[in-house]
Enzyme design. Structure first.
Site, PDB file in Angstrom:
ATOM      1  N   SER A  26      -3.924  -1.065  -5.583  1.00 26.97           N
ATOM      2  CA  SER A  26      -4.738  -1.658  -4.718  1.00 26.97           C
ATOM      3  C   SER A  26      -4.346  -3.207  -5.305  1.00 26.97           C
ATOM      4  O   SER A  26      -4.973  -3.400  -6.300  1.00 26.97           O
ATOM      5  CB  SER A  26      -6.368  -1.406  -4.367  1.00 26.97           C
ATOM      6  OG  SER A  26      -6.912  -2.285  -3.647  1.00 26.97           O
ATOM      7  N   SER A  79      -9.126   3.923  -3.031  1.00 32.19           N
ATOM      8  CA  SER A  79      -9.773   3.586  -2.331  1.00 32.19           C
ATOM      9  C   SER A  79      -9.625   3.241  -1.168  1.00 32.19           C
ATOM     10  O   SER A  79      -8.556   3.513  -0.244  1.00 32.19           O
ATOM     11  CB  SER A  79      -9.125   2.485  -3.496  1.00 32.19           C
ATOM     12  OG  SER A  79      -8.771   1.794  -3.080  1.00 32.19           O
ATOM     13  N   HIS A  80     -10.638   2.869  -0.761  1.00 32.46           N
ATOM     14  CA  HIS A  80     -11.299   2.367   0.723  1.00 32.46           C
ATOM     15  C   HIS A  80     -11.916   0.322   0.432  1.00 32.46           C
ATOM     16  O   HIS A  80     -12.594   0.591   1.368  1.00 32.46           O
ATOM     17  CB  HIS A  80     -11.463   3.740   1.706  1.00 32.46           C
ATOM     18  CG  HIS A  80     -11.225   3.254   3.140  1.00 32.46           C
ATOM     19  ND1 HIS A  80     -11.400   4.090   3.945  1.00 32.46           N
ATOM     20  CD2 HIS A  80      -9.657   2.484   2.831  1.00 32.46           C
ATOM     21  CE1 HIS A  80     -10.272   4.526   4.657  1.00 32.46           C
ATOM     22  NE2 HIS A  80      -9.714   3.442   4.653  1.00 32.46           N
ATOM     23  N   ASN A  81     -11.369   0.040   0.104  1.00 31.85           N
ATOM     24  CA  ASN A  81     -11.682  -1.233   0.012  1.00 31.85           C
ATOM     25  C   ASN A  81     -12.186  -2.179   1.122  1.00 31.85           C
ATOM     26  O   ASN A  81     -13.746  -2.624   1.168  1.00 31.85           O
ATOM     27  CB  ASN A  81     -11.442  -2.093  -1.734  1.00 31.85           C
ATOM     28  CG  ASN A  81     -11.475  -1.027  -2.826  1.00 31.85           C
ATOM     29  OD1 ASN A  81     -12.260  -0.276  -3.586  1.00 31.85           O
ATOM     30  ND2 ASN A  81      -9.750  -1.517  -3.733  1.00 31.85           N
ATOM     31  N   ASP A 141      -4.756   7.711 -12.378  1.00 30.85           N
ATOM     32  CA  ASP A 141      -5.585   5.704 -12.458  1.00 30.85           C
ATOM     33  C   ASP A 141      -5.231   5.232 -10.463  1.00 30.85           C
ATOM     34  O   ASP A 141      -4.786   5.586 -10.375  1.00 30.85           O
ATOM     35  CB  ASP A 141      -4.394   5.008 -13.482  1.00 30.85           C
ATOM     36  CG  ASP A 141      -3.075   5.257 -13.502  1.00 30.85           C
ATOM     37  OD1 ASP A 141      -2.829   5.704 -11.658  1.00 30.85           O
ATOM     38  OD2 ASP A 141      -2.540   3.724 -13.612  1.00 30.85           O
ATOM     39  N   GLY A 172      -2.075   8.553  -8.816  1.00 29.82           N
ATOM     40  CA  GLY A 172      -2.522   7.113  -8.802  1.00 29.82           C
ATOM     41  C   GLY A 172      -2.351   6.226  -7.401  1.00 29.82           C
ATOM     42  O   GLY A 172      -1.873   6.704  -7.065  1.00 29.82           O
ATOM     43  N   GLN A 218      -8.089   8.774  12.304  1.00 28.89           N
ATOM     44  CA  GLN A 218      -8.686   9.746  10.974  1.00 28.89           C
ATOM     45  C   GLN A 218      -8.770  11.405  11.522  1.00 28.89           C
ATOM     46  O   GLN A 218      -8.071  12.269  12.775  1.00 28.89           O
ATOM     47  CB  GLN A 218     -10.225   9.426  11.220  1.00 28.89           C
ATOM     48  CG  GLN A 218     -10.653   8.128   9.962  1.00 28.89           C
ATOM     49  CD  GLN A 218      -9.499   8.648   8.485  1.00 28.89           C
ATOM     50  OE1 GLN A 218     -10.274   8.953   7.802  1.00 28.89           O
ATOM     51  NE2 GLN A 218      -9.045   7.942   8.310  1.00 28.89           N
ATOM     52  N   ASP A 230      -0.994  14.789   4.539  1.00 23.45           N
ATOM     53  CA  ASP A 230      -2.076  14.274   5.589  1.00 23.45           C
ATOM     54  C   ASP A 230      -1.675  13.273   6.469  1.00 23.45           C
ATOM     55  O   ASP A 230      -0.444  12.403   5.856  1.00 23.45           O
ATOM     56  CB  ASP A 230      -3.070  13.904   4.685  1.00 23.45           C
ATOM     57  CG  ASP A 230      -2.995  12.605   3.794  1.00 23.45           C
ATOM     58  OD1 ASP A 230      -2.198  12.181   3.301  1.00 23.45           O
ATOM     59  OD2 ASP A 230      -3.943  11.531   4.693  1.00 23.45           O
ATOM     60  N   HIS A 273       0.862  -1.031   0.343  1.00 24.69           N
ATOM     61  CA  HIS A 273       0.134   0.458  -0.162  1.00 24.69           C
ATOM     62  C   HIS A 273       1.530   1.027  -0.255  1.00 24.69           C
ATOM     63  O   HIS A 273      -0.115   1.939  -0.616  1.00 24.69           O
ATOM     64  CB  HIS A 273      -1.161  -0.489   1.199  1.00 24.69           C
ATOM     65  CG  HIS A 273      -2.017   1.171   1.108  1.00 24.69           C
ATOM     66  ND1 HIS A 273      -3.100   0.767   0.495  1.00 24.69           N
ATOM     67  CD2 HIS A 273      -2.151   2.540   1.563  1.00 24.69           C
ATOM     68  CE1 HIS A 273      -4.111   1.945   0.863  1.00 24.69           C
ATOM     69  NE2 HIS A 273      -3.211   3.100   1.374  1.00 24.69           N
TER      70      HIS A 273
END
Lengths: 738, 237
Positions: free
Chosen positions: A527, A87-89, A487, A524, A308, A262, A42
């Site tokens: 994942s 993404s947060h799959n 992407d 991009g 968070q 962040d 990641h």
């Protein structure tokens, strides 16, 4: 149990050996935890980096490309746009509400990290089939609610996106978010710690145990043990995020912010070390200064927690108080956790005692992971599948397709999103393929995200190049010129050579399109490990392309809503390409055959024709012709305007033999456009000058959707009836409509 | 002559209101942080939409108890025009400057879409130049907008002309389908007795420029324009 297992680490034996070699000693437990998150797929892109180099990243408008939290584009007059995709799959598959909400939260921080204000969100969502699985419905409903609650509360409009249902996403849904930001060129801040002596300040949410090992969790398959996976999902707090947005924008304006990043994946360990690496410096962190949510937190928990709503500021020496005042105004907690040093080492202390001491370089630069490739067998086998001849009437086929969730109106989704806040949304969701945002009276941005796992499953190269072409066509259809793309490459386990082959083909597809169209890739995400927890089957390859376009005149803005008596033209040629189409899927349930191939020259000719036609003022409305094929594109325009249409599909530019191929092939490089009867010949001329196929195929008028093929009437449907079916399909599945 | 646009933590339609006042209506205004509010030098107040205090407890209730609202109450008593949009309406209702409560939408979901509004009272500062029955198109975007009040009190409001806006269909009829959130009697906006305080759930600031309207309309200006005129009059006093 080994020490690695006890810490929940996923470093391999050879990676551990490399650490030993590079450090010249054994790393301690805290150091291993930090390296583990940094070296996860990641954060490190260890399996993908070398292939991603194929993508062109430079262009006349590109100020910053990949490698930053977001790409930065120059749109003139000192204005800049930032663009990113995330993404947060895995989190969404376990906790759809929290997972999707924190996915939105994460990307807002990425945009904020450059000192720019987030102005629009888009999301691209994939679930299993709702008609077959209550789990998919549950995921769908709560993912939408998570995105809505978070975006709405932070005041960032969700202006577009896509939703797609396919059984390969049954237990591994895909939740992707795209965000745009705007700012001024002189205010850009980078994620860098350059000057020794500057302070490292942690702002926002307190650090707790949520989201520990979130990155390693994203970098392996789901365990299938719900309770174990759930603690790796973070807790959303959009209200605090809104305060962070306002405080950050205000702080950046002071000029005292030397660096900004962040805290997302990998927490403090990743965020701070990456800033030091970028600035060729070191950092010295004191853990007892970090404001915590829980007691008795271990040092490694503090370092890698992904709680968070946190940002790291590097503040110019002596300016801590001025910036602190801004944080206080917005009710934000902050703590000065360390100093930038010139040691090129990341030193972590607990109450003064050194508990970790690593060269920044070791932490940030993971060992590359070489992967084998092998073309999957199924590709050639499925390629031979033929689509059966239709047995039902076209009336019936149309109604079935319009009520399939993939093609049905997504109003149920976008009505839950505040897509108007910000007073910028000039072309709204549902009114065209792409959304248009006003920047100034004469400057607009267009944006669109597209994917097509069905096509990519059989032909990852053409499928991938094709979705980028489709996104660009959507951008051109609203009157914009594409200026950049980002992407997102989502695949199964990269250790599987067949998965890795589809990944490499996909990157090649993006790279070829970008090079041929001079479209820079400015960022991009990759994942991997997207697999079904029960069957361990990989998801269908799902690359996504998000494209940003610029409109330099208000007169060029278009939507897909035609007017009465407009004539209809098809630009671009239809081919015999029903393979993996929505028609094939919905009507026959088969998968396979000839998937649309992208002809770069034909694509360019069609795009140029539409772009020029809009600029000359010849084209009044445009729809991209893709998913569902020509008839769905025309039907959408009917339902949006309430107008009927009469078309003769025998007139379509086509090399297909069967009428259903002309009607439903998803061949690339096509648009449906409208113009006045008088201007129709001028468009034909323009198309022929550009080398694009183009014919007039009918008219928008009345209230009936009529289709003839030469002299044979194929369909005659009331637009009102079609519209009802199309608009209520998803509400009916969700129990919200009669 | 100046308008105060009050910002609470979580307010998010502040810049939009500011933009329309400044660039469309050319009406001077200031964005004011809630802790720095001093309304003495202002001739009108806008409480913009958003999620003040994250809608924690109940939409609008925390802001309603802030010191800033004590000043807004005073300005209301002085007869200054005060407009609450969406969350601003919720704050005005929670502060009892306006009658009624705004409950969770009947469908339990957030709804963002364009609606038709009918002007049912022209005795307010925000609708004075309009004809009764005028139709206005504006977007709504809220999760808690279902207007509620006891039946006898509603009759009272009706009698006193305090029901300002109703959700209607394209022909101007109050139907079930045209009611997006289950509001009693399709009520979208109300005023106080004097007519100087108005709250509405729809967003006139998002409907004031043709480029942002799916209909090429700018109906929001009817409301904000009337407000601007009143502010001018107040400033001259």
């Amino acid at each position: 149990m080994s020490q690695l297992e006890m810490l929940g680490l996923s470093l391999t034996e050879s990676e551990r050996a490399a650490i030993r070699r590079r450090l010249g000693r054994e790393a301690n437990a805290l150091e291993l935890s930090m390296i583990d998150v940094e070296w996860s797929e990641h954060c490190s892109y260890k399996s993908s980096k070398h292939l991603l180099k194929l993508l062109p990243t430079k262009g006349e408008r590109v100020l910053l490309g990949p490698g930053y939290d977001a790409g930065v584009l120059d749109i003139g007059d000192g204005d800049i746009v930032t663009l990113h995709i995330e993404s947060h799959n895995h989190p969404s598959a376990i906790d759809p509400y929290g997972g999707a909400a924190t996915g939105v939260g994460g990307i807002l921080r990425d945009i904020l990290s450059l000192g720019t204000r987030p102005i629009a969100l888009l999301d691209s969502l994939r679930f299993g089939r709702m008609d077959r699985s209550p789990n998919s419905k549950w995921l769908f409903q709560h993912v939408i609610r998570g995105i809505a609650d978070y975006g709405n509360c932070t005041g960032v409009p969700t202006v577009g996106g896509e939703v797609d249902f396919d059984s390969s996403f049954e237990r591994n849904c895909l939740v992707d978010v795209v965000c745009l930001g705007i700012g001024k060129k002189e205010d850009i801040v980078l994620a860098v710690a350059k000057n020794p002596g500057d302070s490292v300040v942690l702002v926002g949410g307190s650090t707790g145990r949520d989201g520990i090992h979130g990155t390693t969790f994203a970098s392996r398959d789901l365990s299938g043990k719900d309770s174990e996976d759930r603690s790796a999902v973070q807790i959303p707090d959009p209200f605090t995020k809104k305060q962070i947005i306002e405080a950050t924008i205000e702080a950046v304006k002071t000029g005292y912010v030397a660096g900004l990043k962040d805290l997302g994946a990998g927490g403090i360990a990743c965020g701070v070390s990456e800033m030091a690496y970028a600035g060729n410096t070191g950092v010295d962190i004191e853990l007892s200064n970090v404001h915590l949510r829980e007691t008795n937190m271990q040092s490694h928990e503090i370092m890698i927690s992904e709680s968070q709503e946190r940002m790291v500021f590097v503040i110019k020496k002596g300016r801590e108080e001025a910036i602190g005042k801004i944080f206080k105004k917005y009710g934000l907690l902050y703590s000065i956790i360390g100093k930038v040093t010139d040691t090129k080492r990341m030193i972590v202390r607990q109450n003064g005692k050194v508990v970790a001491d690593l060269p920044v370089e070791v932490l940030v630069r993971a060992e590359p992971a070489p992967r084998d490739v092998k073309k999957p067998k199924y590709i050639d086998e499925l390629g031979k599948v033929e689509t059966p001849e239709p047995k039902e009437s076209l009336d019936l086929i149309m109604m079935k397709m319009l009520s399939s969730p993939n093609l049905a109106s997504k109003r149920w989704v976008y009505q839950q999103y505040d897509h108007e806040v910000g007073a910028r949304t000039a072309v709204k969701p549902g009114h065209a393929g792409a959304s248009v945002l006003r920047i100034t009276d004469e400057k607009f941005l267009a944006t669109k995200v597209d994917g097509n796992p069905k096509h990519c499953y059989l032909d990852p190269y053409n499928g991938t190049a094709g979705i980028l072409a489709e996104a660009c066509r959507n951008i051109i259809a609203v009157g914009a010129e594409p200026i950049a793309m980002v992407d997102h490459l989502q695949f199964g386990n990269p250790g599987n050579p067949e998965v890795y082959w589809t990944f490499s083909e996909s990157v090649r597809g993006f790279a070829d399109y970008c090079n041929k169209f001079k479209l820079p890739c400015v960022g991009g995400k990759v994942s991997f490990y997207n697999e079904d927890v029960q069957t361990h089957a990989a998801i269908k390859p799902t690359p996504l392309a998000a494209v940003l376009g610029l409109i330099e005149k208000a007169d060029y803005v278009r939507n897909a809503i035609p007017s009465e008596d407009n004539v209809i033209l098809q630009i671009g040629e239809t081919k015999s390409e029903l393979g993996c189409s929505e028609y094939q899927n919905q009507i026959f349930g088969t998968v396979g055959g000839r998937v649309p191939k992208l002809d770069f020259a034909a694509e360019k000719a069609s795009q140029r024709t539409v772009s020029e036609g809009i600029r000359i003022g010849l084209i009044s409305s445009v729809n991209d012709c893709s998913s569902g094929g020509l008839l769905i594109a025309v039907a959408e325009m009917c339902m949006l305007s309430g107008l009927g249409s009469t078309i003769d599909i025998a007139k379509c530019p086509s090399s297909a033999k069967r009428w259903d191929e002309i009607a439903f092939s998803e061949s690339h490089s096509r648009f449906v456009i409208t113009t006045s009867k008088a201007n129709s010949p001028r468009i034909a001329e323009l198309a022929s000058k550009n080398g694009a196929k183009c014919t007039e195929i009918g008219t928008f008028k009345g209230k009936i959707f009529d289709v003839v093929y030469a002299n044979k009437k194929l369909a005659s449907l009331s637009v009102e009836k079609m519209k009802h079916e199309w608009e209520t399909a998803i509400p009916r599945l969700m129990g919200d409509a009669k | 002559m100046k308008v105060a646009i009050i910002r609470f933590p979580g307010t998010n339609c502040d810049f939009d209101a500011y933009h329309v006042l400044k660039n469309v209506l050319h009406l001077p205004s200031d964005l004011i942080w809630h802790e720095e509010v001093d309304l003495r030098k202002y001739d009108g107040v806008i409480l913009p939409g958003g999620f003040s205090y994250g809608d924690h407890l109940r939409a609008g209730i925390i802001a309603a108890h802030s010191p800033a609202m004590t000043q807004v109450k005073k300005a209301a008593e002085e007869g200054k025009p005060i407009l609450g949009i969406c969350n601003g309406f919720q704050i005005l209702a929670e502060s009892e400057l306006l009658p009624g409560a705004l409950l969770r939408n009947a469908g339990l979901r957030f709804v963002c879409k364009w609606v038709n509004l009918r002007v049912d009272s022209t005795s307010t500062f925000f609708t004075s130049g309009l004809k009764k029955g005028t139709l206005l198109r504006m977007p709504i975007a809220h999760g808690e907008g279902r207007y509620f009040l006891g039946e006898s009190e509603i009759k009272n409001l009706e009698r006193k002309g305090q029901i300002v806006f109703r959700y209607v269909d394209e022909k101007g009829n109050t139907t079930e389908n045209s009611n997006p959130n289950g509001s009693l009697f399709n009520i979208a906006g109300v005023s106080n007795e004097k007519g100087n305080v108005v709250g509405l759930m729809p967003h006139p600031e998002r409907a004031s420029e043709k480029i942002l309207s799916p209909f090429g309309s700018s109906d929001g200006l009817a409301v904000l324009g009337a407000f601007a005129k009143t502010v001018e009059v107040m400033a001259r006093k």
